[in-house]
Design an enzyme around this catalytic site. Structure first.
Site, short mmCIF file in Angstrom:
data_model
loop_
_atom_site.label_atom_id
_atom_site.label_comp_id
_atom_site.label_asym_id
_atom_site.label_seq_id
_atom_site.Cartn_x
_atom_site.Cartn_y
_atom_site.Cartn_z
N LYS A 157 0.84 -1.21 0.00
CA LYS A 157 0.00 0.00 0.00
C LYS A 157 0.88 1.26 0.00
O LYS A 157 2.10 1.17 -0.02
CB LYS A 157 -0.97 -0.05 1.19
C1 LIG Z 1 -5.14 -4.49 1.44
C2 LIG Z 1 -6.62 -4.45 1.46
C3 LIG Z 1 -7.38 -4.77 2.60
C4 LIG Z 1 -6.81 -5.44 3.81
O1 LIG Z 1 -5.82 -4.79 4.43
P1 LIG Z 1 -4.74 -5.61 5.32
O2 LIG Z 1 -4.00 -4.50 5.98
O3 LIG Z 1 -3.91 -6.42 4.37
O4 LIG Z 1 -5.50 -6.46 6.28
C5 LIG Z 1 -8.74 -4.56 2.57
N1 LIG Z 1 -9.35 -4.09 1.47
C6 LIG Z 1 -8.67 -3.81 0.34
C7 LIG Z 1 -9.41 -3.29 -0.83
C8 LIG Z 1 -7.29 -4.00 0.30
O5 LIG Z 1 -6.61 -3.74 -0.83
#
Ligand SMILES: *Cc1c(COP(=O)(O)O)cnc(C)c1O
Length: 385
Positions: free
Chosen positions: A184
């Site tokens: 991210k």
């Molecule tokens: C990455 C992601 C999540 C989950 O986040 P984590 O920190 O990996 O638990 C939820 N929704 C979307 C759309 C994502 O891309």
């Protein structure tokens, strides 16, 4: 051809990030200390929300948001199938029922007209996702939510730093969820955050994060002595550590630079692929400004004599790390077992069959982008009808 593998996404950790983390390791608090609050304040300020509550992951943040919204058995939550499974899984954790609305054919974000069609007396919340970093139609969704007395919860795991009609993502929905997974915009290793402008929701989120334990004596039923505390709800241990928060604080300072690089590389892809009649570049709505988490290239399959899979595998052979975002969530066997059937969201299924995610992350170089462009153009030219 490239000599080394280019991933589709990866973190960018610099020496100052490491120093910030080491400082916390030498200090008194590894968890539930002052760095958590500092990181929460910094994220709240960054997105323009009065409250931010940190969690151990984006998924934990989503689950907590469902519980804080009061989602329980039988409650329907309308969401998109063009997302990571964590989005709708959070609804299931709370005992709710995910209802999938189809996507728009241009932005690939949830289609507000289909959301409206899927509202029933049991609908309790709307859960849009800002797919690839482009904000969903938050204005119309807000209107629909207000009209039907629904809670608007935005999964902005892709959209830290994005804006909608000039307003920052994180300050618009009732609750907005961010993720700090290494792919991210900024990372804490694992981590998540919920931002909100509702004080009561922020308080509930903090309770859920830490076992449902109430620390404020004014709210206790009794007061047995100096050791005393009370648990009022069945909460969880969804806490972020101060080690993670330190990394997050340091990374957050680089967000603007990271997004500028993501935009620059996306523009380079767009400039080349827009002229290729076998490719569809990501359409950008004038309502939003994307923070470009993903670059999803769509193939015009009818203009090609080779399949998506063949192009995908050819790119892997060229050392280009590609991916597909996403398999429609309800296609997964677990969801099929719950009774969801293929064909439910035709636009999302059409999209899935024609997409490839290309590498996009701030630490890549213009040369890396050039390698990707070169490989894509060569493979597609070879595969044209
Ligand atoms: C990455 C992601 C999540 C989950 O986040 P984590 O920190 O990996 O638990 C939820 N929704 C979307 C759309 C994502 O891309």
């Amino acid at each position: 051809m490239r000599e080394n593998h280019l991933p589709y996404a990866t973190q960018w950790i610099e020496e100052d990030d490491i120093d910030t983390v080491v400082d916390v390791l030498r200090g008194a608090y590894l968890t539930t200390g002052p760095t958590i609050e500092a990181f929460e304040r910094a994220v709240a300020e960054c997105v323009g929300a009065p409250y931010a509550v940190a969690f151990s992951s984006g998924t934990a943040a989503l689950h907590a948001a469902m519980l804080a919204a009061g989602i329980g058995p039988g409650d329907e939550v309308i969401t998109t199938p063009m997302t990571f499974a964590a989005t709708s899984n959070a609804v299931l954790y709370a005992g709710g029922v995910p209802v999938f609305a189809d996507i728009r054919p241009d932005t690939y974000n949830i289609d507000v007209a289909d959301v409206e069609r899927k509202i029933t007396p049991r609908t309790k919340a709307l859960l849009p996702v800002d797919y690839t970093g482009q904000p969903a139609d938050l204005g119309p969704l807000r209107e629909l939510a207000d009209q039907h007395r629904l809670i608007l919860i935005e999964d902005a795991a892709h959209a830290l730093g994005a804006t909608y009609r000039g307003q920052r993502v994180g300050s618009i929905a009732d609750m907005t969820i961010f993720s700090f997974h290494p792919v991210k915009h900024i990372t804490t290793g694992e981590g998540g955050m919920v931002t909100t402008h509702h004080e009561d929701l922020a308080e509930r989120l903090r309770l859920i994060r830490s076992h449902g334990i109430v620390r404020d004596p004014a709210k206790w039923h009794e007061h047995e002595g100096p050791w005393y505390y009370e648990m009022h709800d069945l909460g969880y241990n969804y806490r972020m550590t101060d080690i993670q928060a330190a990394l997050g604080l340091s990374q957050l300072k680089k967000l603007d630079r990271f997004i500028a690089l993501r935009k620059k590389y996306a523009d380079m892809y767009n400039a080349t692929f827009a002229d290729n009649d076998a490719l569809i570049v990501p359409y950008q709505s004038p309502d939003g400004s994307s923070s470009w988490h993903l670059y999803v290239l769509r193939l015009r399959l009818e203009a090609l004599s080779i399949t998506r899979r063949e192009i995908y595998e050819a790119l892997i052979r060229e050392n280009i790390g590609v991916h597909v975002h996403y398999i429609p969530v309800y296609w997964h066997p677990y969801y099929a077992g719950l009774g969801y059937r293929r064909g439910l969201c035709p636009e999302a299924e059409r999209h899935y069959k024609a997409i490839i995610t290309l590498p996009l992350f701030p630490k890549m170089t213009e040369r890396d982008v050039g390698d990707v462009i070169d490989a894509v153009e060569r493979i597609v030219r070879w595969g044209k009808r």
